[in-house]
Design a protein around this motif. Structure first.
Motif, PDB file in Angstrom:
ATOM      1  N   CYS A 252      29.292 -43.513 -65.781  1.00 47.63           N
ATOM      2  CA  CYS A 252      29.419 -42.339 -64.910  1.00 47.63           C
ATOM      3  C   CYS A 252      28.194 -42.244 -64.013  1.00 47.63           C
ATOM      4  O   CYS A 252      27.058 -42.314 -64.491  1.00 47.63           O
ATOM      5  CB  CYS A 252      29.549 -41.069 -65.748  1.00 47.63           C
ATOM      6  SG  CYS A 252      29.527 -39.542 -64.776  1.00 47.63           S
ATOM      7  N   ALA A 253      28.425 -42.098 -62.718  1.00 50.94           N
ATOM      8  CA  ALA A 253      27.344 -41.927 -61.746  1.00 50.94           C
ATOM      9  C   ALA A 253      27.480 -40.577 -61.063  1.00 50.94           C
ATOM     10  O   ALA A 253      28.587 -40.155 -60.714  1.00 50.94           O
ATOM     11  CB  ALA A 253      27.369 -43.043 -60.701  1.00 50.94           C
ATOM     12  N   LEU A 254      26.361 -39.902 -60.880  1.00 45.58           N
ATOM     13  CA  LEU A 254      26.312 -38.621 -60.171  1.00 45.58           C
ATOM     14  C   LEU A 254      25.671 -38.853 -58.815  1.00 45.58           C
ATOM     15  O   LEU A 254      24.560 -39.399 -58.730  1.00 45.58           O
ATOM     16  CB  LEU A 254      25.505 -37.610 -60.975  1.00 45.58           C
ATOM     17  CG  LEU A 254      25.149 -36.292 -60.282  1.00 45.58           C
ATOM     18  CD1 LEU A 254      26.398 -35.498 -59.937  1.00 45.58           C
ATOM     19  CD2 LEU A 254      24.203 -35.460 -61.154  1.00 45.58           C
ATOM     20  N   ILE A 255      26.359 -38.451 -57.750  1.00 42.36           N
ATOM     21  CA  ILE A 255      25.844 -38.599 -56.392  1.00 42.36           C
ATOM     22  C   ILE A 255      25.583 -37.207 -55.829  1.00 42.36           C
ATOM     23  O   ILE A 255      26.507 -36.397 -55.689  1.00 42.36           O
ATOM     24  CB  ILE A 255      26.827 -39.365 -55.485  1.00 42.36           C
ATOM     25  CG1 ILE A 255      27.109 -40.750 -56.070  1.00 42.36           C
ATOM     26  CG2 ILE A 255      26.275 -39.486 -54.066  1.00 42.36           C
ATOM     27  CD1 ILE A 255      28.141 -41.544 -55.280  1.00 42.36           C
ATOM     28  N   ILE A 256      24.329 -36.932 -55.515  1.00 38.47           N
ATOM     29  CA  ILE A 256      23.943 -35.650 -54.930  1.00 38.47           C
ATOM     30  C   ILE A 256      23.880 -35.826 -53.412  1.00 38.47           C
ATOM     31  O   ILE A 256      22.981 -36.465 -52.879  1.00 38.47           O
ATOM     32  CB  ILE A 256      22.572 -35.185 -55.449  1.00 38.47           C
ATOM     33  CG1 ILE A 256      22.521 -35.190 -56.983  1.00 38.47           C
ATOM     34  CG2 ILE A 256      22.234 -33.809 -54.889  1.00 38.47           C
ATOM     35  CD1 ILE A 256      23.418 -34.185 -57.631  1.00 38.47           C
TER      36      ILE A 256
ATOM     37  N   GLY B 122      33.426 -46.222 -63.545  1.00 33.97           N
ATOM     38  CA  GLY B 122      34.563 -45.481 -64.091  1.00 33.97           C
ATOM     39  C   GLY B 122      34.697 -44.056 -63.620  1.00 33.97           C
ATOM     40  O   GLY B 122      35.800 -43.566 -63.374  1.00 33.97           O
ATOM     41  N   LYS B 123      33.558 -43.362 -63.472  1.00 35.08           N
ATOM     42  CA  LYS B 123      33.603 -41.963 -63.067  1.00 35.08           C
ATOM     43  C   LYS B 123      32.504 -41.682 -62.060  1.00 35.08           C
ATOM     44  O   LYS B 123      31.342 -42.038 -62.286  1.00 35.08           O
ATOM     45  CB  LYS B 123      33.438 -41.043 -64.282  1.00 35.08           C
ATOM     46  CG  LYS B 123      33.466 -39.555 -63.949  1.00 35.08           C
ATOM     47  CD  LYS B 123      33.329 -38.711 -65.202  1.00 35.08           C
ATOM     48  CE  LYS B 123      33.321 -37.214 -64.882  1.00 35.08           C
ATOM     49  NZ  LYS B 123      33.176 -36.377 -66.101  1.00 35.08           N
ATOM     50  N   LEU B 124      32.871 -41.058 -60.964  1.00 37.84           N
ATOM     51  CA  LEU B 124      31.921 -40.636 -59.945  1.00 37.84           C
ATOM     52  C   LEU B 124      31.999 -39.120 -59.819  1.00 37.84           C
ATOM     53  O   LEU B 124      33.080 -38.561 -59.614  1.00 37.84           O
ATOM     54  CB  LEU B 124      32.237 -41.261 -58.586  1.00 37.84           C
ATOM     55  CG  LEU B 124      32.103 -42.782 -58.453  1.00 37.84           C
ATOM     56  CD1 LEU B 124      32.482 -43.211 -57.039  1.00 37.84           C
ATOM     57  CD2 LEU B 124      30.694 -43.228 -58.778  1.00 37.84           C
ATOM     58  N   THR B 125      30.861 -38.468 -59.934  1.00 46.80           N
ATOM     59  CA  THR B 125      30.786 -37.031 -59.692  1.00 46.80           C
ATOM     60  C   THR B 125      30.057 -36.820 -58.379  1.00 46.80           C
ATOM     61  O   THR B 125      28.917 -37.265 -58.217  1.00 46.80           O
ATOM     62  CB  THR B 125      30.044 -36.314 -60.831  1.00 46.80           C
ATOM     63  OG1 THR B 125      30.727 -36.555 -62.067  1.00 46.80           O
ATOM     64  CG2 THR B 125      29.990 -34.818 -60.577  1.00 46.80           C
ATOM     65  N   LEU B 126      30.740 -36.177 -57.438  1.00 43.15           N
ATOM     66  CA  LEU B 126      30.195 -35.924 -56.104  1.00 43.15           C
ATOM     67  C   LEU B 126      29.803 -34.457 -56.001  1.00 43.15           C
ATOM     68  O   LEU B 126      30.614 -33.573 -56.279  1.00 43.15           O
ATOM     69  CB  LEU B 126      31.227 -36.255 -55.026  1.00 43.15           C
ATOM     70  CG  LEU B 126      31.937 -37.604 -55.128  1.00 43.15           C
ATOM     71  CD1 LEU B 126      32.980 -37.725 -54.024  1.00 43.15           C
ATOM     72  CD2 LEU B 126      30.940 -38.750 -55.066  1.00 43.15           C
TER      73      LEU B 126
ATOM     74  N   GLY C 138      21.057 -29.737 -64.463  1.00 38.62           N
ATOM     75  CA  GLY C 138      20.799 -30.201 -65.824  1.00 38.62           C
ATOM     76  C   GLY C 138      22.073 -30.584 -66.540  1.00 38.62           C
ATOM     77  O   GLY C 138      22.144 -31.621 -67.212  1.00 38.62           O
ATOM     78  N   GLU C 139      23.122 -29.772 -66.386  1.00 36.72           N
ATOM     79  CA  GLU C 139      24.404 -30.054 -67.034  1.00 36.72           C
ATOM     80  C   GLU C 139      25.058 -31.311 -66.464  1.00 36.72           C
ATOM     81  O   GLU C 139      25.587 -32.144 -67.196  1.00 36.72           O
ATOM     82  CB  GLU C 139      25.342 -28.852 -66.874  1.00 36.72           C
ATOM     83  CG  GLU C 139      24.883 -27.605 -67.620  1.00 36.72           C
ATOM     84  CD  GLU C 139      25.790 -26.418 -67.348  1.00 36.72           C
ATOM     85  OE1 GLU C 139      26.805 -26.596 -66.645  1.00 36.72           O
ATOM     86  OE2 GLU C 139      25.485 -25.315 -67.844  1.00 36.72           O
ATOM     87  N   LEU C 140      25.026 -31.441 -65.129  1.00 32.21           N
ATOM     88  CA  LEU C 140      25.650 -32.598 -64.491  1.00 32.21           C
ATOM     89  C   LEU C 140      24.917 -33.887 -64.834  1.00 32.21           C
ATOM     90  O   LEU C 140      25.540 -34.923 -65.114  1.00 32.21           O
ATOM     91  CB  LEU C 140      25.675 -32.401 -62.978  1.00 32.21           C
ATOM     92  CG  LEU C 140      26.571 -31.274 -62.447  1.00 32.21           C
ATOM     93  CD1 LEU C 140      26.358 -31.089 -60.948  1.00 32.21           C
ATOM     94  CD2 LEU C 140      28.030 -31.583 -62.738  1.00 32.21           C
ATOM     95  N   ILE C 141      23.598 -33.829 -64.814  1.00 33.84           N
ATOM     96  CA  ILE C 141      22.800 -35.032 -65.074  1.00 33.84           C
ATOM     97  C   ILE C 141      22.921 -35.455 -66.535  1.00 33.84           C
ATOM     98  O   ILE C 141      22.913 -36.649 -66.849  1.00 33.84           O
ATOM     99  CB  ILE C 141      21.341 -34.785 -64.655  1.00 33.84           C
ATOM    100  CG1 ILE C 141      21.260 -34.751 -63.120  1.00 33.84           C
ATOM    101  CG2 ILE C 141      20.401 -35.834 -65.221  1.00 33.84           C
ATOM    102  CD1 ILE C 141      19.948 -34.274 -62.566  1.00 33.84           C
TER     103      ILE C 141
ATOM    104  N   VAL D 201      23.562 -42.580 -64.467  1.00 37.57           N
ATOM    105  CA  VAL D 201      22.613 -42.810 -63.389  1.00 37.57           C
ATOM    106  C   VAL D 201      22.828 -41.736 -62.334  1.00 37.57           C
ATOM    107  O   VAL D 201      23.954 -41.237 -62.170  1.00 37.57           O
ATOM    108  CB  VAL D 201      22.780 -44.224 -62.776  1.00 37.57           C
ATOM    109  CG1 VAL D 201      24.112 -44.355 -62.029  1.00 37.57           C
ATOM    110  CG2 VAL D 201      21.620 -44.583 -61.863  1.00 37.57           C
ATOM    111  N   VAL D 202      21.758 -41.366 -61.647  1.00 35.49           N
ATOM    112  CA  VAL D 202      21.825 -40.325 -60.611  1.00 35.49           C
ATOM    113  C   VAL D 202      21.345 -40.912 -59.299  1.00 35.49           C
ATOM    114  O   VAL D 202      20.297 -41.562 -59.243  1.00 35.49           O
ATOM    115  CB  VAL D 202      20.963 -39.105 -60.993  1.00 35.49           C
ATOM    116  CG1 VAL D 202      21.014 -38.048 -59.887  1.00 35.49           C
ATOM    117  CG2 VAL D 202      21.414 -38.526 -62.322  1.00 35.49           C
ATOM    118  N   LEU D 203      22.111 -40.681 -58.243  1.00 36.01           N
ATOM    119  CA  LEU D 203      21.717 -41.103 -56.902  1.00 36.01           C
ATOM    120  C   LEU D 203      21.409 -39.860 -56.084  1.00 36.01           C
ATOM    121  O   LEU D 203      22.287 -39.015 -55.851  1.00 36.01           O
ATOM    122  CB  LEU D 203      22.822 -41.907 -56.208  1.00 36.01           C
ATOM    123  CG  LEU D 203      23.124 -43.298 -56.765  1.00 36.01           C
ATOM    124  CD1 LEU D 203      24.060 -43.216 -57.975  1.00 36.01           C
ATOM    125  CD2 LEU D 203      23.764 -44.173 -55.702  1.00 36.01           C
ATOM    126  N   ASP D 204      20.157 -39.722 -55.688  1.00 35.91           N
ATOM    127  CA  ASP D 204      19.764 -38.594 -54.834  1.00 35.91           C
ATOM    128  C   ASP D 204      19.945 -39.017 -53.387  1.00 35.91           C
ATOM    129  O   ASP D 204      19.148 -39.767 -52.839  1.00 35.91           O
ATOM    130  CB  ASP D 204      18.316 -38.202 -55.104  1.00 35.91           C
ATOM    131  CG  ASP D 204      17.902 -36.966 -54.302  1.00 35.91           C
ATOM    132  OD1 ASP D 204      18.695 -36.498 -53.464  1.00 35.91           O
ATOM    133  OD2 ASP D 204      16.770 -36.479 -54.511  1.00 35.91           O
TER     134      ASP D 204
END
Length: 257
Positions: A30-34, A53-57, A113-116, A121-124
């Motif tokens: 899962c990757a989080l894109i800010i 597999g999972k992208l959170t935008l 905090g919850e999303l991360i 991995v987090v992409l700023d």
């Protein structure tokens, strides 16, 4: 993986450094894109096409006509839509297997905090220091690797802060929050369209390697690019023992370990 997945990701699987095991890691990640603007657009496109597999935008903004010069995930027909909705639609067309969560919010520190906590991995890909510092603090607290990018005019940079390592420098070590650094905006100073593509694509590359456990990359380093004359500089980053963000946290971890 089924036969379709083996075909879709065959060019990755052929690479000795990736293979089936590396591709399966991506499928389970899962990757989080800010920010889904100039940097987040190419980053999201390559993460989706690569099979994360999972992208959170996460982005509170809507598509503006002026965005189309560089924010390649959006289309003329999506002007006025929330950026995350526009991006979600484009990513589904590229790879419908990827779960894409669209959050049209300006996340506060608690939400970050919850999303991360749920991301590998987090992409700023944001465009302001306030968000970058908040994302840095949250990634540090959660010990999640952070891939940071920035671009303005003809100048861009990428850095990786792997907070799984206690000795890793943080974003605040590089750009102290109290330094009064000038904040430039594309809306007032402009930005070269391909530059954000270069930086966002580099962010995707670094995120993919982190997810697959490939150690070679920009961890603890800063890559700076001048797209006007194509000068590229790679510098090593050092942890600032007096850093107000990571210094106290690192010391506390060592005491408790």
């Amino acid at each position: 993986m089924d036969d379709q997945q083996l075909l879709r990701y065959s060019r990755h699987i052929l690479l000795q450094e990736i293979g089936i095991e590396g591709q399966q890691r991506l499928l389970g990640s899962c990757a989080l894109i800010i920010g889904v603007g100039g940097l987040g657009s190419p980053a999201a496109l390559y993460l989706a096409s690569s099979g994360v597999g999972k992208l959170t935008l996460c982005d509170h903004d809507s598509v503006d006509f002026s965005n189309l010069q560089r924010q390649i995930i959006h289309r003329t027909g999506t002007v006025g839509q929330p950026k995350v909705v526009s991006a979600q639609s484009a990513l589904h067309e590229i790879n419908p297997e990827v779960e894409c969560v669209a959050l049209a919010i300006r996340a506060d520190e608690a939400q970050l905090g919850e999303l991360i906590a749920q991301a590998d991995v987090v992409l700023d890909c944001s465009d302001n220091f306030e968000t970058r510092y908040a994302v840095n603090r949250a990634c540090l607290a959660q010990r999640k690797p952070l891939v940071s990018g920035a671009a303005i005019q003809f100048h861009g940079q990428v850095a990786v802060f792997d907070y799984r390592n206690d000795d890793a420098p943080c974003y605040n070590c590089l750009f102290p929050e109290d330094s009064e650094a000038e904040e430039l905006r594309c809306a007032t100073t402009g930005v070269f369209a391909p530059l954000v593509g270069i930086i966002g694509t580099l962010q995707a590359a670094e995120a993919l390697k982190l997810l697959m456990g490939i150690d070679r990359g920009l961890s603890g380093k800063l890559l700076s690019i001048n797209a006007l004359d194509m000068n590229i500089l790679r510098s090593s980053l050092s942890k600032d023992p007096a850093c107000r963000t990571c210094g106290d946290i690192t010391a506390e971890r060592r005491v408790n370990s």
